[in-house]
Design an enzyme around this catalytic site. Sequence first.
Site, PDB file in Angstrom:
ATOM      1  N   SER A 159      48.434 -25.755  43.762  1.00  0.00           N
ATOM      2  CA  SER A 159      47.145 -26.449  43.817  1.00  0.00           C
ATOM      3  C   SER A 159      46.145 -25.735  42.929  1.00  0.00           C
ATOM      4  CB  SER A 159      46.607 -26.467  45.254  1.00  0.00           C
ATOM      5  OG  SER A 159      45.265 -26.914  45.298  1.00  0.00           O
ATOM      6  N   TYR A 185      44.195 -20.155  51.731  1.00  0.00           N
ATOM      7  CA  TYR A 185      44.898 -21.236  51.019  1.00  0.00           C
ATOM      8  C   TYR A 185      45.087 -20.860  49.553  1.00  0.00           C
ATOM      9  CZ  TYR A 185      45.901 -25.906  49.165  1.00  0.00           C
ATOM     10  OH  TYR A 185      46.471 -26.983  48.527  1.00  0.00           O
TER      11      TYR A 185
END
Length: 310
Positions: A159, A185
């Site tokens: 990501s 994350y």
Amino acid sequence: MSTPITTPYGFASTAAEVTHGIDLTGRRALVTGASSGLGAETARALAGTGAAVTLAVRDVAAGERVAEQITAATGNHELHVAHLDLTDPASITAFTAAWQGPLHILVNNAGVMACPEQYTERGWEWQFATNHLGHFALATGLHDALAASDAARIVVVSSTGHQQSPVVWDDVNFAFRRYDPWLAYGQSKTANILFAVEATRRWADDNITANALMPGAIYTNLQRHTGGRGSGRVPAELIKTVEQGAATSVLLATSPLLEGIGGRYFVDCNETATVDRRTGTLHGVARYAVDPDNAQRLWTLSEELLTPAA
């Protein structure tokens, strides 16, 4: 410097478009997190090429429903469903021990995003454990199956969130830092890219390549902790459909354009530039995320973390 990989595809391309005309009959693919969202669409597109596809999922009943839908849509009956919990080393060991025969395509798709603070029984931070360590254990456990195939490919769903944080070597599990869901994350997504870099280097003699990607902004179950469709984090014009979101994963898994290519990071079906600061866009890969020394260091750390305590 290597020449960036470019393809005829882009932001709006779909998984069906990038696999058009590709025949993978006789090949075997494995997709984690394939019971919904991008994983389900990735599995569907791979099944459409004639490949035998295994859906590795936590919820077997949900996986079975998706497999039935894929068979109905593609006519491919070579769909298999198997239980896999990426936060449980015993589950991963059981899965890899049960695998028989070669594996041509491994898509590390499953993941969690910005979830509340949580730790596994081994004390690993949940996002690092799920997004990186579980997939690391899976891929290394399946190494022989990958090596047994001809030019196996590993696809790692990362990501642009990796730009939020490098791997913080001295405290990957937030033992001393205040927990921040986005930093956790980001760290896990950086780890995804570093894994692709080192797997490609380490397994070159086995003809195994690994590439990482940013699928784009897509509304799936991944956003359940972040406010979902109404959060306003991404402008509406940058939102992709699930079919568009799976395109880059499927391209890396199947396209002849990626033959022999590994250790790269792709956005919108093309390799993206290496950057030295946050871009504020969905493009760009942080230099620390493709640094070969960092990649080797992460591999060693991951092996140490996964080694059972004496």
